[in-house]
Enzyme design. Structure first.
Site, mmCIF file in Angstrom:
data_model
loop_
_atom_site.group_PDB
_atom_site.id
_atom_site.type_symbol
_atom_site.label_atom_id
_atom_site.label_comp_id
_atom_site.label_asym_id
_atom_site.label_seq_id
_atom_site.Cartn_x
_atom_site.Cartn_y
_atom_site.Cartn_z
ATOM 1 N N ASN A 241 0.844 -1.192 0.000
ATOM 2 C CA ASN A 241 0.000 0.000 0.000
ATOM 3 C C ASN A 241 0.883 1.246 0.000
ATOM 4 O O ASN A 241 2.110 1.145 -0.092
ATOM 5 C CB ASN A 241 -0.966 -0.014 1.192
ATOM 6 C CG ASN A 241 -0.241 -0.080 2.511
ATOM 7 O OD1 ASN A 241 0.524 0.810 2.869
ATOM 8 N ND2 ASN A 241 -0.474 -1.167 3.257
ATOM 9 N N ARG A 242 0.270 2.422 0.132
ATOM 10 C CA ARG A 242 0.973 3.686 -0.076
ATOM 11 C C ARG A 242 1.675 4.231 1.177
ATOM 12 O O ARG A 242 2.292 5.292 1.120
ATOM 13 C CB ARG A 242 -0.009 4.747 -0.585
ATOM 14 C CG ARG A 242 -0.641 4.409 -1.920
ATOM 15 C CD ARG A 242 -1.634 5.486 -2.340
ATOM 16 N NE ARG A 242 -2.335 5.147 -3.568
ATOM 17 C CZ ARG A 242 -1.863 5.368 -4.784
ATOM 18 N NH1 ARG A 242 -0.682 5.949 -4.927
ATOM 19 N NH2 ARG A 242 -2.563 5.017 -5.853
#
Length: 437
Positions: A241-242
């Protein structure tokens, strides 16, 4: 009475693995004076060396009559300073050279005589001379008979040491050299080692630009998770994820600045390790789960700021997946829930803080998560906002408390939010443990 602040011992679980990242490469001066507890200083010397420190032992003349300097030389691997006028082995003036190198000076045991000499600025032996020359933290560990410890002159001398910035560790109660029970025993080596780690962490955090040391978490053991996890599909691909870990790293830095002993369990990223913090680097959610749960009994506070993957591929392909059909169907399985598992084995006095990165209905999802995971506080933020969430230096959060209170915090830097969160954590700890209030 003075003579040191009493803290819950950090030593019962703390071992070389946790402290090695803090003391590795540090120069520690160990001053040994002539109390019967000098034998414990040999064990302390060994623990410091095992933790990665370079140890130089300084002895008063009386101490050499209780434990041989050869013992400390064998344990430390360095010459022992016993006489200011002896042959110099480190430079023109040994005690000056060593004082300049030192990251920490520990005086253990510190007899009533040595305490008095330190308090009056005398410098007639290697221990007191080094104390006048160091710019690092000084940890004084009194050890003597109770009537000597309680004497108004000794208490005044200990207060004087604290006034000038020395850290005085309270002696323990138990059997003394006389055979009587009383207060005046030198703390066990593991307890002194833990206090040494706390001081080095706080000193490094302040020196790294963190500002003055704030003692609100002094002696506390704080674990923070940060960043994303990676769930491998094959040797070259993964699901992630980010998250960059900026929020978790800010929390770790702030906790160290407040005097806590901090372990940061971090997923992959590009952020430098915070000063004064033990960093455990992991890849997957299961790696992070193992690292955190291994310390579940050690920690006082756990803050789950990491964006941990909820799912992972059911099967890891040992070779790179080649292009084939137009569609590739992946089967995913649930990862273990780190905070929920901590919540299930939470002991009285522990504080658990979670994060909820949401895109809608922040407060509702946060409350549900808080209850399900047995948390004390949850920090919810809307990651769809351009100035909050992942990969930015600011955040806007909603704090949901166990008692139902909700605080809507304005946009602020992640460092400021870390300070706000730890203010709430310190308040929770203070209410639960009067000894630290």
């Amino acid at each position: 009475m003075t003579g040191g602040r009493r803290r819950r011992p950090l030593s019962t679980i703390l071992g070389p693995i946790e402290v090695r990242g803090v003391l590795r490469g540090k120069t520690v001066l160990l001053g040994v004076s002539g109390g019967i507890a000098a034998y414990k200083a040999a064990a302390l010397c060994s623990r410091l060396v095992q933790a990665g420190a370079t140890v130089h032992v300084l002895m008063t003349p009386a101490a050499t009559r209780l434990v041989s300097p050869l013992t400390f030389q064998a344990l430390s691997g360095n010459p022992v300073q016993t006489d200011l006028l002896a042959e110099q082995r480190h430079g023109h003036v040994d005690h000056v050279i060593l004082a300049r190198r030192a990251d920490l000076l520990i005086v253990a045991p510190a007899t009533a005589n040595t305490v008095a000499r330190l308090a009056t600025g005398m410098a007639g032996d290697p221990v007191t001379a080094a104390a006048l020359g160091v710019a690092c933290p000084v940890l004084v560990c009194p050890s003597m008979e109770e009537h000597m410890y309680r004497h108004p002159l000794t208490q005044a001398n200990l207060r004087r040491l604290e006034e000038i910035g020395y850290h005085v560790m309270a002696p323990e109660t138990g059997y003394l050299a006389s055979g009587l029970r009383g207060t005046g025993r030198l703390p066990e080596p593991e307890a002194i080692l833990a206090e040494a780690v706390r001081l080095v962490c706080a000193h490094r955090a302040a020196g790294a630009g963190g500002g003055a040391v704030d003692p609100t978490l002094a002696g506390r053991r704080v674990l923070v998770t940060a960043g994303a996890t990676r769930e491998a599909l094959d040797p070259v691909r993964f699901l992630s994820n980010r998250s960059t870990g900026k929020m978790g790293y800010a929390l770790a830095r702030e906790a160290a600045r407040r005097g806590a002993q901090v372990v940061l369990v971090a997923g992959p990223g590009n952020l430098p390790d915070p000063e004064g913090v033990e960093v455990v680097h992991v890849e997957s959610a299961r790696d992070m789960h193992a690292a955190v749960l291994a310390r579940a009994g050690w920690l006082d506070v756990a803050i789950g700021a990491a964006a941990v993957a909820d799912y992972r591929p059911a099967v890891f392909q040992p070779h790179k997946i080649k292009k084939g059909e137009d569609r590739l169907v992946l089967e995913l399985v649930r990862n273990p829930d780190i905070l929920a598992d901590l919540g299930r084995q939470k002991r009285p006095g522990q504080v658990l803080v979670g994060f909820a990165a949401e895109t809608a209905d922040l407060a509702e999802y946060a409350r549900r998560k808080l209850e399900e995971k047995n948390l004390d506080l949850i920090v919810a933020n809307d990651v769809t906002q351009p100035d909050a969430g992942f990969a930015v230096d600011t955040n806007r959060a909603v704090l949901v408390h166990r008692d139902g209170r909700q605080e809507d915090l304005p946009l602020m830097s992640k460092d400021a939010l870390a300070a706000a969160i730890l203010d709430r954590v310190a308040a929770l700890l203070g209410r639960r443990d009067p000894e630290h209030g």
